[in-house]
Write a protein that holds these residues in place. Structure first.
Motif, PDB file in Angstrom:
ATOM      1  N   LYS A  20      51.769  78.313  46.067  1.00  0.00           N
ATOM      2  CA  LYS A  20      50.307  78.563  46.731  1.00  0.00           C
ATOM      3  C   LYS A  20      50.405  79.626  47.866  1.00  0.00           C
ATOM      4  CE  LYS A  20      46.065  77.864  47.258  1.00  0.00           C
ATOM      5  NZ  LYS A  20      45.180  78.315  46.029  1.00  0.00           N
ATOM      6  N   THR A 303      47.267  72.972  43.203  1.00  0.00           N
ATOM      7  CA  THR A 303      46.618  73.685  42.217  1.00  0.00           C
ATOM      8  C   THR A 303      45.043  73.549  42.263  1.00  0.00           C
ATOM      9  OG1 THR A 303      46.557  71.990  40.394  1.00  0.00           O
ATOM     10  CG2 THR A 303      48.463  73.417  40.486  1.00  0.00           C
ATOM     11  N   ARG A 304      44.880  72.489  43.138  1.00  0.00           N
ATOM     12  CA  ARG A 304      43.253  72.399  43.614  1.00  0.00           C
ATOM     13  C   ARG A 304      42.644  72.945  44.691  1.00  0.00           C
ATOM     14  NH1 ARG A 304      41.223  66.903  43.435  1.00  0.00           N
ATOM     15  NH2 ARG A 304      39.293  67.960  43.034  1.00  0.00           N
ATOM     16  N   SER A 306      41.399  75.851  46.828  1.00  0.00           N
ATOM     17  CA  SER A 306      40.971  77.318  46.511  1.00  0.00           C
ATOM     18  C   SER A 306      40.985  78.077  47.528  1.00  0.00           C
ATOM     19  CB  SER A 306      39.768  77.213  45.438  1.00  0.00           C
ATOM     20  OG  SER A 306      38.883  76.290  46.000  1.00  0.00           O
ATOM     21  N   SER A 307      40.900  77.636  48.738  1.00  0.00           N
ATOM     22  CA  SER A 307      40.961  78.356  49.916  1.00  0.00           C
ATOM     23  C   SER A 307      42.660  78.894  50.243  1.00  0.00           C
ATOM     24  CB  SER A 307      40.523  77.644  51.129  1.00  0.00           C
ATOM     25  OG  SER A 307      40.768  76.397  51.014  1.00  0.00           O
ATOM     26  N   GLU A 327      38.608  74.476  50.882  1.00  0.00           N
ATOM     27  CA  GLU A 327      37.872  74.581  49.529  1.00  0.00           C
ATOM     28  C   GLU A 327      38.631  74.073  48.622  1.00  0.00           C
ATOM     29  OE1 GLU A 327      36.477  78.633  48.934  1.00  0.00           O
ATOM     30  OE2 GLU A 327      36.018  78.719  51.131  1.00  0.00           O
ATOM     31  N   SER A 329      39.000  72.979  44.491  1.00  0.00           N
ATOM     32  CA  SER A 329      38.354  73.331  43.169  1.00  0.00           C
ATOM     33  C   SER A 329      37.814  71.864  42.432  1.00  0.00           C
ATOM     34  CB  SER A 329      39.455  73.854  42.279  1.00  0.00           C
ATOM     35  OG  SER A 329      39.023  73.600  40.804  1.00  0.00           O
ATOM     36  N   ASN A 391      45.254  72.315  34.475  1.00  0.00           N
ATOM     37  CA  ASN A 391      44.051  72.269  34.975  1.00  0.00           C
ATOM     38  C   ASN A 391      43.003  72.226  34.230  1.00  0.00           C
ATOM     39  OD1 ASN A 391      46.101  73.485  37.041  1.00  0.00           O
ATOM     40  ND2 ASN A 391      44.584  72.414  38.448  1.00  0.00           N
TER      41      ASN A 391
END
Ligand code: AMP
Ligand code: GLY
Length: 428
Positions: A20, A303-304, A306-307, A327, A329, A391
């Motif tokens: 990430k 993986t979730r 998004s920021s 953020e 997802s 995902n």
């Protein structure tokens, strides 16, 4: 801002955190110590043990590291953060100092913290060999099953739950006689909580916090939650029963008083808090605090997000989390862990692994948990070998995608659970 970052640790959790961070626009250069063949594909691995504080300090100095993220609990409980801050006062570190790490390093410390700050948890009492008679008398006042917890770190194995009073007394005596070494010279006995568990993750600077996606872990080796306990065989995020009403209770009753409690107790805490919760008829109770992320939950959680995680980590380490917004997802993430046959008992090592590329071509992300580089590819080197993450718009589709990707991966005696997500379908 352009940061040189060092991630300390070698498992799937560190592979996922580093992955990430590798996507951040604020990253200059990424190092992992020791890392694994998964991190080697996007970062520079530095060979050293996570307990070798001098080697970690040398890596920081030689590579001009700005920010260190500590993955596992042992170096935190042993004081790595204080050590590094002592050597490099300007260094940013994600991971609490020795005092904050006691939230995981001592069950008694954690339970006293919760009772002092009014955080819902099971009723409990600590005992030692000298108070064995009182311990047995206390158990008599509880309804079975009996929950016995070694006070110190015991690699996730220090909790024993027994239905029978006589068996619980015998277990207690074994624990005091060193079953878990020094970790069980003190034992916390607590009330049994019945419900379903969920893992909640918080990133804090000791004053403000971000709540990361929650996840559900699958601890037992066999389908239907049967057989021995493991480090974790799969993870699902989001968790359907952790709806807005429940998560609001978690934030109000648990997260806020935990962060306020750290401040009230003057504990400088910059890092992750992993709150293991029991959902008891819609009300959250803390089972345990961990001072790190969970594994394999992290593989789903990362993986979730998004920021930009590195931005959040830098702000947390600096004590400036206040204006950060995370953020998340709306897509679901399902992780299936592929383990060595025989795990969590004894298992073979060094078996060649095939099919990782195919799994990724099928749209999954594969993190390495227990692998080693060999002349012609990677081989198994641990009990939990790979985490396959998929995902998709919901957990049903993400589960299907994870299993079809995982089907490409092979090594001698490979095993995985085939029911990750199944228990959650009734909540959809
Ligand atoms: P811990 O190492 O504290 O997470 O405990 C290991 C596991 O034991 C937890 O994940 C729970 O499944 C279970 N456990 C711990 N404490 C309790 C409790 N008070 N009541 C019911 N189950 C518990
Ligand atoms: N998956 C549970 C843990 O990391 O402790």
């Amino acid at each position: 801002m352009s940061l040189k970052v060092l991630v300390v640790g070698s498992g799937g959790r560190e592979n996922a955190i580093a992955w990430k961070i590798s996507q951040s626009k604020y990253l200059d250069k990424l190092y992992c110590l020791p890392g694994n063949p998964g991190t080697a594909s996007f970062a520079t691995n530095i060979a050293a043990g996570v307990g070798d504080f001098e080697a970690i300090a040398s890596a920081v100095a030689e590579s001009g590291i700005d920010l260190v993220v500590v993955g596992p609990e042992n170096p935190l409980v042993d004081g790595l953060t204080d050590f590094l801050k002592g050597r490099f006062p300007q260094l940013l570190v994600v991971g609490p100092g020795k005092t904050g790490a006691q939230l995981e390093g001592s069950k008694e410390f954690a339970k006293d913290f919760m009772s002092r700050h009014g955080i819902p948890t099971a009723a409990y009492k600590p005992f030692t060999k000298e108070t064995l008679a009182e311990a047995k008398a206390f158990m008599k006042t509880l309804q079975p099953p009996y929950v016995l917890k070694a006070d110190g770190l015991a690699a996730g194995k220090g909790v024993v739950i027994l239905d029978d009073y006589v068996a619980a007394c015998a277990e207690l005596e074994e624990m005091f006689s060193g079953k878990f070494g020094a970790a069980s010279s003190k034992v916390v006995i607590e009330q049994f909580l019945s419900g379903i568990e969920v893992s909640v993750f918080v990133l804090t600077d000791g004053k403000d916090y971000l709540i990361l996606p929650e996840a559900k872990d699958y601890k037992r080796i066999g389908d239907g939650d049967t057989g021995l306990n493991t480090g974790g065989m799969g993870a699902v995020s989001p968790v359907p029963f952790a709806d807005k009403v429940f998560m609001d209770k978690v934030e109000e009753r648990i997260v806020k008083p935990t962060i306020a409690g750290l401040a009230a107790d003057n504990i400088d805490y910059k890092g992750f808090i992993f709150i293991g919760l029991m959902n008891c008829c819609g009300d959250p109770y803390v089972i345990e605090y961990n001072v790190r992320m969970g594994d394999p939950e992290t593989e789903s959680v990362m993986t979730r997000i998004s920021s930009d995680l590195l931005l959040h980590l830098e702000a947390a380490a600096r004590g400036e989390l206040k204006n950060q917004k995370i953020e998340i997802s709306p897509e679901a993430a399902v992780t299936v862990v592929i383990v060595s046959g025989g795990y969590p008992g004894s298992y073979g090592k060094g078996y060649p692994i095939t099919g990782i590329d195919k799994a990724e071509a099928d749209g999954a992300t594969v993190f390495h948990m227990g692998t080693k580089a060999a002349d012609d590819g990677v081989v198994t080197s641990g009990g939990r070998v790979l985490a396959v993450v998929a995902n998709a718009p919901d957990i049903v589709q993400a589960g299907r995608k994870a299993y079809s990707a995982a089907a490409n991966i092979d090594f001698k005696d490979a095993y995985h659970r085939s029911d990750i997500t199944r228990d959650l379908l009734k909540y959809l």
